[in-house]
Structure formats: C-alpha cells, structure tokens
Design a protein around this motif. Structure first.
Motif, mmCIF file in Angstrom:
data_model
loop_
_atom_site.group_PDB
_atom_site.id
_atom_site.type_symbol
_atom_site.label_atom_id
_atom_site.label_comp_id
_atom_site.label_asym_id
_atom_site.label_seq_id
_atom_site.Cartn_x
_atom_site.Cartn_y
_atom_site.Cartn_z
ATOM 1 N N ALA A 108 38.917 33.616 -27.725
ATOM 2 C CA ALA A 108 38.926 32.179 -27.995
ATOM 3 C C ALA A 108 37.661 31.506 -27.470
ATOM 4 C CB ALA A 108 40.160 31.537 -27.373
ATOM 5 N N ASP A 109 37.142 31.985 -26.347
ATOM 6 C CA ASP A 109 35.890 31.429 -25.815
ATOM 7 C C ASP A 109 34.727 31.754 -26.742
ATOM 8 O OD1 ASP A 109 36.751 30.463 -22.997
ATOM 9 O OD2 ASP A 109 37.545 32.499 -23.115
ATOM 10 N N VAL A 110 34.724 32.957 -27.284
ATOM 11 C CA VAL A 110 33.671 33.323 -28.241
ATOM 12 C C VAL A 110 33.758 32.439 -29.479
ATOM 13 C CG1 VAL A 110 32.819 35.165 -29.751
ATOM 14 C CG2 VAL A 110 33.502 35.691 -27.405
ATOM 15 N N ALA A 111 34.993 32.129 -29.897
ATOM 16 C CA ALA A 111 35.164 31.262 -31.070
ATOM 17 C C ALA A 111 34.570 29.882 -30.836
ATOM 18 C CB ALA A 111 36.648 31.149 -31.415
ATOM 19 N N ALA A 112 34.549 29.421 -29.582
ATOM 20 C CA ALA A 112 33.988 28.100 -29.277
ATOM 21 C C ALA A 112 32.516 28.013 -29.670
ATOM 22 C CB ALA A 112 34.154 27.800 -27.785
ATOM 23 N N ILE A 113 31.819 29.155 -29.665
ATOM 24 C CA ILE A 113 30.390 29.180 -29.995
ATOM 25 C C ILE A 113 30.154 28.778 -31.448
ATOM 26 C CG2 ILE A 113 28.353 30.694 -30.122
ATOM 27 C CD1 ILE A 113 29.619 32.347 -27.850
ATOM 28 N N SER A 114 31.157 28.936 -32.278
ATOM 29 C CA SER A 114 31.002 28.628 -33.705
ATOM 30 C C SER A 114 30.750 27.149 -33.960
ATOM 31 C CB SER A 114 32.244 29.077 -34.484
ATOM 32 O OG SER A 114 33.393 28.366 -34.048
ATOM 33 N N GLN A 115 30.900 26.303 -32.938
ATOM 34 C CA GLN A 115 30.587 24.881 -33.092
ATOM 35 C C GLN A 115 29.085 24.632 -33.170
ATOM 36 O OE1 GLN A 115 33.378 22.245 -30.506
ATOM 37 N NE2 GLN A 115 33.273 24.221 -29.454
ATOM 38 N N LEU A 116 28.290 25.635 -32.794
ATOM 39 C CA LEU A 116 26.830 25.487 -32.776
ATOM 40 C C LEU A 116 26.274 25.723 -34.182
ATOM 41 C CD1 LEU A 116 26.098 27.441 -29.462
ATOM 42 C CD2 LEU A 116 26.354 24.963 -29.758
ATOM 43 N N THR A 117 26.262 24.690 -34.970
ATOM 44 C CA THR A 117 25.892 24.797 -36.379
ATOM 45 C C THR A 117 24.469 25.304 -36.570
ATOM 46 O OG1 THR A 117 27.345 22.908 -36.813
ATOM 47 C CG2 THR A 117 25.825 23.543 -38.564
ATOM 48 N N TYR A 118 23.562 24.963 -35.638
ATOM 49 C CA TYR A 118 22.156 25.310 -35.804
ATOM 50 C C TYR A 118 21.755 26.534 -34.979
ATOM 51 C CZ TYR A 118 22.080 20.679 -37.875
ATOM 52 O OH TYR A 118 22.333 19.593 -38.674
ATOM 53 N N LEU A 119 22.729 27.295 -34.527
ATOM 54 C CA LEU A 119 22.446 28.477 -33.709
ATOM 55 C C LEU A 119 21.625 29.497 -34.491
ATOM 56 C CD1 LEU A 119 23.132 29.691 -30.872
ATOM 57 C CD2 LEU A 119 24.993 30.920 -32.007
ATOM 58 N N GLN A 120 20.531 29.977 -33.871
ATOM 59 C CA GLN A 120 19.682 30.975 -34.512
ATOM 60 C C GLN A 120 19.702 32.320 -33.794
ATOM 61 O OE1 GLN A 120 15.678 29.597 -35.267
ATOM 62 N NE2 GLN A 120 16.355 27.538 -35.812
ATOM 63 N N SER A 121 19.962 32.309 -32.478
ATOM 64 C CA SER A 121 19.951 33.553 -31.707
ATOM 65 C C SER A 121 21.126 33.567 -30.742
ATOM 66 C CB SER A 121 18.628 33.678 -30.940
ATOM 67 O OG SER A 121 18.621 34.828 -30.124
ATOM 68 N N LEU A 122 21.892 34.655 -30.750
ATOM 69 C CA LEU A 122 23.082 34.768 -29.896
ATOM 70 C C LEU A 122 23.106 36.123 -29.211
ATOM 71 C CD1 LEU A 122 25.885 33.803 -28.878
ATOM 72 C CD2 LEU A 122 26.855 34.784 -30.976
ATOM 73 N N THR A 123 23.327 36.099 -27.893
ATOM 74 C CA THR A 123 23.482 37.316 -27.095
ATOM 75 C C THR A 123 24.791 37.237 -26.321
ATOM 76 O OG1 THR A 123 21.091 37.617 -26.835
ATOM 77 C CG2 THR A 123 22.514 38.738 -25.252
ATOM 78 N N LEU A 124 25.641 38.238 -26.467
ATOM 79 C CA LEU A 124 26.895 38.346 -25.716
ATOM 80 C C LEU A 124 26.917 39.724 -25.067
ATOM 81 C CD1 LEU A 124 29.418 36.906 -28.357
ATOM 82 C CD2 LEU A 124 28.402 35.685 -26.424
ATOM 83 N N ALA A 125 27.074 39.770 -23.739
ATOM 84 C CA ALA A 125 27.052 41.053 -23.035
ATOM 85 C C ALA A 125 28.070 41.055 -21.907
ATOM 86 C CB ALA A 125 25.655 41.340 -22.485
ATOM 87 N N GLN A 126 28.816 42.143 -21.805
ATOM 88 C CA GLN A 126 29.803 42.396 -20.752
ATOM 89 C C GLN A 126 30.882 41.310 -20.711
ATOM 90 O OE1 GLN A 126 28.674 42.443 -16.548
ATOM 91 N NE2 GLN A 126 29.503 44.516 -16.335
ATOM 92 N N LEU A 127 31.622 41.228 -21.815
ATOM 93 C CA LEU A 127 32.815 40.386 -21.886
ATOM 94 C C LEU A 127 34.018 41.315 -21.962
ATOM 95 C CD1 LEU A 127 30.472 38.454 -22.916
ATOM 96 C CD2 LEU A 127 32.276 37.216 -24.121
ATOM 97 N N PRO A 128 34.629 41.671 -20.827
ATOM 98 C CA PRO A 128 35.655 42.727 -20.804
ATOM 99 C C PRO A 128 36.971 42.344 -21.465
ATOM 100 C CG PRO A 128 35.472 41.690 -18.650
ATOM 101 C CD PRO A 128 34.350 41.141 -19.477
ATOM 102 N N ASN A 129 37.238 41.058 -21.633
ATOM 103 C CA ASN A 129 38.532 40.642 -22.159
ATOM 104 C C ASN A 129 38.526 40.388 -23.665
ATOM 105 O OD1 ASN A 129 41.264 40.201 -21.570
ATOM 106 N ND2 ASN A 129 40.990 37.993 -21.634
ATOM 107 N N ILE A 130 37.510 40.852 -24.356
ATOM 108 C CA ILE A 130 37.516 40.780 -25.818
ATOM 109 C C ILE A 130 38.558 41.776 -26.322
ATOM 110 C CG2 ILE A 130 36.177 41.238 -27.908
ATOM 111 C CD1 ILE A 130 35.387 38.683 -26.492
ATOM 112 N N LEU A 131 39.532 41.276 -27.077
ATOM 113 C CA LEU A 131 40.640 42.126 -27.523
ATOM 114 C C LEU A 131 40.544 42.491 -28.996
ATOM 115 C CD1 LEU A 131 43.544 40.337 -25.633
ATOM 116 C CD2 LEU A 131 42.217 42.318 -24.911
ATOM 117 N N THR A 132 40.144 41.536 -29.825
ATOM 118 C CA THR A 132 40.023 41.810 -31.263
ATOM 119 C C THR A 132 38.651 41.443 -31.810
ATOM 120 O OG1 THR A 132 40.813 39.620 -31.933
ATOM 121 C CG2 THR A 132 42.484 41.331 -31.545
ATOM 122 N N GLY A 133 37.920 40.587 -31.101
ATOM 123 C CA GLY A 133 36.635 40.117 -31.602
ATOM 124 C C GLY A 133 36.758 39.046 -32.657
ATOM 125 N N SER A 134 37.935 38.430 -32.766
ATOM 126 C CA SER A 134 38.172 37.457 -33.840
ATOM 127 C C SER A 134 37.213 36.277 -33.778
ATOM 128 C CB SER A 134 39.615 36.950 -33.773
ATOM 129 O OG SER A 134 39.892 36.383 -32.498
#
Length: 711
Positions: free
Chosen positions: A515-541
């Motif tokens: 759900a926290d990763v989903a919050a990033i989708s509010q960034l309409t103008y996002l060009q570069s994204l890095t996600l590293a060591q998020l142990p509680n990702i269960l489905t990646g939805s």
C-alpha cells in the motif's frame, strides 16, 4: 458494432479534409517541434522531405548545439556527413559516452571551426588526435576528455597548447596517473576531475600513484572558481588527487566559490590538505562544499568556513550532528534560501542534537528537521538515505509531514524506515510476514494478504491519513524518488567480489508494504524510481498502480523486495511493465529471479527500453527468451545480466546476441556473466563508464553532484 471498409475510408477522408496540415504551422511552432528531433535525423533525413523543412532544419537554433551523447544509432558515417553539412554552424558539440565510435571519427570534428564547447568524455582519443583536433579549434573555451594509458602530453603541438591556454572549463576523466592537459590550461576557471584509476593492471601488477616522466608541470589554478574531484575506490586515486591538491594548498585562488571532493571510504587528511582548508577558511567565501568525511569528522572546520549564497552542500557519510548542522552550516536559519541541493546520505546523526551518546536507531529530533525545512525552503534535491531516521509518536512532527512543506522538491531520497507511520504501528500488531526471518533457507508458508489492484480501492484500504501517502500527494512535481533500506548494500559493489550476505532490514521497515508503494502512483510527473530492501512487499500490487499512473517513468530500479527466497512480486511487475511505454532503463536486483519467457514477453511492451540490467544470485535465464526479446525490442543497446547460470551458458548467449544484433546496433553492449565468478571484477572494468555509472552499479544518485555541474 463493426464498420464496413467503405465507411472507414469515408471517415478517414473526412478527417483528412478537416485536419490541419503540419506545414501550415508558423515557423516558431515548427522550430519548437523540430527541437525534439535528434540533430542527425534533422540534417540527414527530415530536411530532405520538403523545401520548408530544408530551411528550418538548418536554423541556427537547431544547429548551434548538437547532442550526440545518447543518440545510440549514430555511426561514423553519420557523424562524417553531419560535420560536412553543418560543421561551421556548430558551437557546442556533446559526444560524451559515444564509446562505440572509432577514434578516427574525432578527425571530423576539425570541421567545426567555431566550436566553443566540446565534450568527448568516454570517446577514444589519442594524444596525437587530440593535438591535431585542438590545433584547429581556436575559439574553444570548454573541453571534456578522457586520459587513458599511453597519453603523452609531449605529443601536443604548440597550436594545441595555445588552444588549451584559452580553455576556461575542463572536465578530465583519468584512467592513468597523469596531469593530462591541466598544465596547459592556464586560464582555468572550472576544473572537474574524475579519478577512475585501478590499483592493479590487467596483468595483476600493483600500480603507483606517481606521475609519469615529463608530468612535472604545475597546474595553474590562479583563476579557479570551481574545483570538483570524484574518486573511484582505490588508494592510487587518492595518491594522484593529492598531487592536484598540493598546488592549491600553496596558494588558494581568491575567486574560488565551489570546492568539492567526493571520496568513498577513508581518505585521510594530511598536513597539506589541512593547510588548504585553513587557507580557504581565511580567504574565500564558498557557494558549494563537499569534503571527505575524515576531513570534517571531529574538526571545527565548518565553524570557520565562510559561505556566500550556497546552493549545494554534501556531508555524505559524515558524523555531523544535527546541532552542528544547524549552528555551523544553517547558521541558525539565516541566509539559506539560496540552497537548492543538500546531500545528507549516510549522516546517521544529522537529525539529532548530538551524536556522542546516541544510537543510530534512536528517534530523530523533529525540531532540527523543522529548522532545516524552514531555513532551506527552496530545496529542489534532498538526500536522507543510508540512515535510520525514525520519527517519534508526536503528532504533526513526523519526518514525512515536515518534508511535505518543501514544495519545490524535484528529487528525494529516503530510507525505508523513515516513511513508517508510527501511530498506525502502535495501533496494530505486527503482520505475520514481519515474523518471517529474511533468510535463504527453508521457506515458511504464510498467509498472503491481498491488495486490490484498482487505485481508488487501494487508497480506500490504505489509511488516507498515512504520512507517506500525504507526502506523495503534496510533492506532485517530484521527478526522482529513491526509497532505500538503511542497511541495503548491492550484491555487486565496485572493484570487489560479489557480496554473498546482506545485512537484515531495519525493524521499522517491516511495516512498509504494497500500500505504501501504491502511494507513489500519485507522482504524475515521476521519471525515475528506485525501491530497495522493502521486506514486507507481499504481492507487489502497488507497482501496477505506478505503471498505470506514472506515464513519464523512464528509469526503474528494484532491489530485494519481499522475501529473499522467492520473487513474490513477479506477477505484478509483469503487469506493470505492460504500461511503461516511456521506460528506458530497467535495473532489477533480486535473488532467485527467473528471467524467462513470460517476463521478457511483458518487458517487450516497453517499446522505448534501451538498457536492461539484472543482478540475481542463483537467478536463471532462458536464452531463447532473451534472444526473442532482443529481436522484438529494437531500441535495446545494453543488456547486462549477472546471474547464477554457468560460464558456458553465459558466454554462448552473449556471443549469440552480439552476432545477431551488433551490425544494426552500433552501440550494443552485452555482458552476461555468473555473478559469483572470481573474474567478475575483470569483466566489469571493460563496461563503458556511461553504463557502469548510470545503471549497472547501484547507488543513490539524488544530490550526488551539484545541479548543472556540467552541460
């Protein structure tokens, strides 16, 4: 309901008759449209279509500056024809990173008699070719080159040295101990040095930091305004940079306003460097500062340095406390409206009043961060990664809430544990997945919490008062975001064998999930994204939401998401990739990653993809799927895979890709190699610096350098 062929043709004809002819636009609008077309296409193709475009394509606004640095389709013949057609009209030429062009291509630059700025970083240039070329460029004022083994300054002609004497901006990347052309540049105002010298030769001999015979000329720094040095790991780089600094320690330039040294690991202070810093404290006022951590830690240097209108500070990896940061740098909140870029990566105590008796995991002092936010309200780039910045339970004082006031942010790097909603964690017990040890051993069956894939449903399920959700909502113009585990380290560091074991994630990071990763989708103008060591990702939805909403995404880097023994987000990743039409760079680092037919079929939807890097301990690949992907994705020019396959499998696949696609893709660079092989470092040293620095090696890139350091 289907239309007949006659109805379709009639409708198309009607649309054409009502449409606007592109050539009816004004010249101003057409010139703006043409400015997005690569110069080689304009001059060699577009201008041949009609008389009007033939004139517009040669307009000075389009030919004044020629950028070839990421035109991966350009070859020697195109460069030759381009220089013949518009060479005299070019004033700025950027060929940085054109590693695939033969050295003879540089000979055609001599046609550009009016060149003022020239960037040849990453190009193959010998001493003799450089001499011949520079002898004809009498108007040159800005130059970027590489200095490779075999470079001999004595081969530079007097005409070449005359040109260099007028150069005021020099960027020099050193692959061998040398002053390069620095002694010839007697009018230097800006000097950028990149030290990439290896400690050992290919034959295994230890190298020395002593300069070659004939390299005893002294650099001229009297007019210097900007000094920047970035060191790759290794003691030889440190030895050589000290030789460059020795002249500065004798006499500090009066106009120096930016002094920056980026050095990994330990770079000890010496008597000469101490004299230099003391001289700077007495004689100059700085606008940009970065020093090795050993030069700052435990010293009162910052208390004595004077600043004018600072725009960039980097205290990466320093033990600077928040109290010192406020008192000595921010000066109690005065005169810091000019600061636009701040790098506090690895400063574990920078948000605490003192560091003497504090543990790295203790809560931050929100008043220090608030002072920082208020004083530096115009920040555009902020890096707080590689540290445990834990917020307390005080209402309104969470790190995310305070950062939401920085409305001008364009890039932001945060540790995973810093975005945890503390209040929410207090109200609910740890999830089952939090109790699963992050090991590569026997897998434990757990219940998988499902998340809705629709963005609206996701927002409803996630508490809308979540501090990270609110932060993402307030930074609508953010272009670069990094959320990296505070203890994350890549499995493929530079100049060392692959790391086999990684440190466990921070306890607070265990509650950051889909759900926290989903919050990033509010960034309409996002060009570069890095996600590293998020142990509680269960489905990646949450990745699916990003793919749907962030349509400008060009760079994506994912590392160690979810359980380490299984790629739990593979299905969501494949769904996400189907929507990433603008994606150009993809880096994946995950143990046990299966690069099979389904993955590459999904990746084939990324029609703009140019570079792919996969790092996976015990990972597998399907050669046929890779070949099919390369055949379908015509823009891909870099394919790096460091997996768990045998050396034979890797070599055969690499050779097959090169044989099949090199002719049509001159810039093609393929490296497929076992991750844990003892010769990995030897393979890495042959990777073009552009790819190695920008994608293959993992690092935080937010506020890594001052903005607009080079064009």
């Amino acid at each position: 309901c289907f239309s007949s062929p006659q109805e379709t043709v009639s409708r198309e004809s009607e649309e054409e008759s009502n449409g606007v002819n592109l050539m009816e636009f004004s010249d101003e609008i057409l010139l703006h449209i043409l400015s997005y077309v690569p110069c080689t296409d304009l001059v060699l193709n577009v201008r041949r279509t009609c008389r009007k475009l033939a004139t517009l394509c040669l307009d000075k606004s389009l030919t004044h500056t020629v950028l070839l640095q990421k035109d991966y389709k350009v070859n020697k013949d195109k460069v030759k024809q381009l220089m013949r057609d518009i060479g005299k009209e070019i004033y700025q030429l950027n060929m940085a990173g054109c590693y695939w062009l033969p050295s003879s291509t540089i000979d055609h630059v001599t046609r550009c008699k009016n060149l003022v700025k020239l960037n040849l970083s990453g190009c193959h240039v010998t001493s003799l070719r450089l001499s011949k070329m520079l002898s004809t460029l009498q108007h040159l004022r800005s130059l970027a080159i590489d200095v490779n083994p075999g470079f001999d300054a004595s081969q530079l002609s007097s005409e070449c040295k005359a040109t260099l004497s007028r150069v005021s901006e020099l960027k020099q990347t050193l692959y061998t101990p040398s002053y390069g052309v620095v002694p010839c540049c007697t009018s230097l105002e800006k000097l950028l040095l990149y030290f990439e010298i290896l400690d050992r030769s290919r034959e295994g001999f230890m190298l020395s930091g002593q300069l070659m015979v004939g390299e005893s000329n002294v650099p001229h720094y009297q007019n210097l305004r900007v000094f920047y040095a970035r060191l790759a790991p290794g003691y030889v780089n440190q030895e050589v940079v000290r030789l460059y600094l020795a002249v500065l320690s004798d006499r500090t330039p009066e106009n120096l306003h930016a002094f920056l040294i980026s050095a990994p690991g330990s770079f000890a202070e010496t008597g000469a460097t101490k004299n230099l810093l003391d001289s700077m404290a007495r004689n100059v006022r700085l606008d940009a500062l970065q020093l090795p951590k050993a030069w700052i830690n435990g010293s009162g240097l910052l208390q004595h340095l004077k600043f004018n209108n600072p725009f960039y500070f980097s205290f990466s990896r320093c033990t600077l406390s928040g109290g010192h940061l406020i008192q000595r740098v921010i000066n109690g909140g005065k005169d810091l409206k000019s600061l636009t870029s701040l790098n506090l990566s690895g400063c574990v105590h920078c948000l605490a009043p003192e560091s003497l008796f504090r543990k790295a995991e203790d809560d931050i002092d929100s008043s220090i961060l608030e002072s920082l936010v208020v004083s530096c309200c115009n920040l555009r780039h902020l890096n707080l990664s590689a540290a445990h910045h834990h917020s307390s339970e005080s209402i309104g004082n969470h790190l995310c809430q305070l950062l939401s006031r920085l409305k001008h942010l364009l890039s932001l790097a945060l540790p995973v544990c810093s975005i945890t909603d503390v209040a929410a964690n207090v109200e609910k017990p740890p999830m089952a997945s939090n109790l699963v040890p992050q090991t590569l051993g026997r897998k434990v069956r757990i219940g998988i919490q499902t998340y809705p894939r629709n963005l609206a449903d996701q927002a409803n399920q996630k508490i809308e008062s979540s501090v990270f959700w609110a932060l993402m909502g307030s930074l609508r113009f953010l272009e670069t975001l990094e959320v990296i585990g505070s203890s994350f380290s890549s499995a493929m560091p530079r100049n060392e064998p692959a790391i086999r074991n990684s440190l466990p994630p921070c306890v607070r990071a265990q509650s950051v999930g889909d759900a926290d990763v989903a919050a990033i989708s509010q960034l309409t103008y996002l060009q570069s994204l890095t996600l590293a060591q998020l142990p509680n990702i269960l489905t990646g939805s949450g990745l699916i939401n990003i793919g749907l909403q962030c349509q400008h995404l060009r760079t994506l880097s994912l590392a160690n998401l979810g359980m380490m023994g299984k790629v739990v987000y593979m299905s969501a990743l494949m769904d996400m990739l189907k929507h990433c039409k603008c994606l150009r760079d993809l880096r994946l680092e995950q143990p046990y990653f299966c690069a099979g037919a389904q993955f590459f079929q999904a990746l084939s939807h990324c029609s703009s993809l140019q570079r792919l890097c996969i790092v996976s301990r015990s990972g597998t690949l399907q050669s046929d799927a890779v070949m099919s992907f390369m055949a379908n994705c015509l823009e891909v020019i870099m394919c790096h895979m460091f997996m768990g396959e045998s050396l034979t499998v890797c070599k055969n696949l690499q050779q097959s890709i090169v044989r099949s696609f090199q002719a049509d893709r001159p810039a093609l660079n393929v490296v497929i190699f076992p991750l844990l092989h003892e010769d990995l470092t030897e393979v890495i040293r042959d990777v073009p610096m552009r790819h190695l620095d920008e994608i293959t090696l993992f690092k935080s890139r937010v506020a890594e350098e001052p903005p607009n350091l080079w064009w």
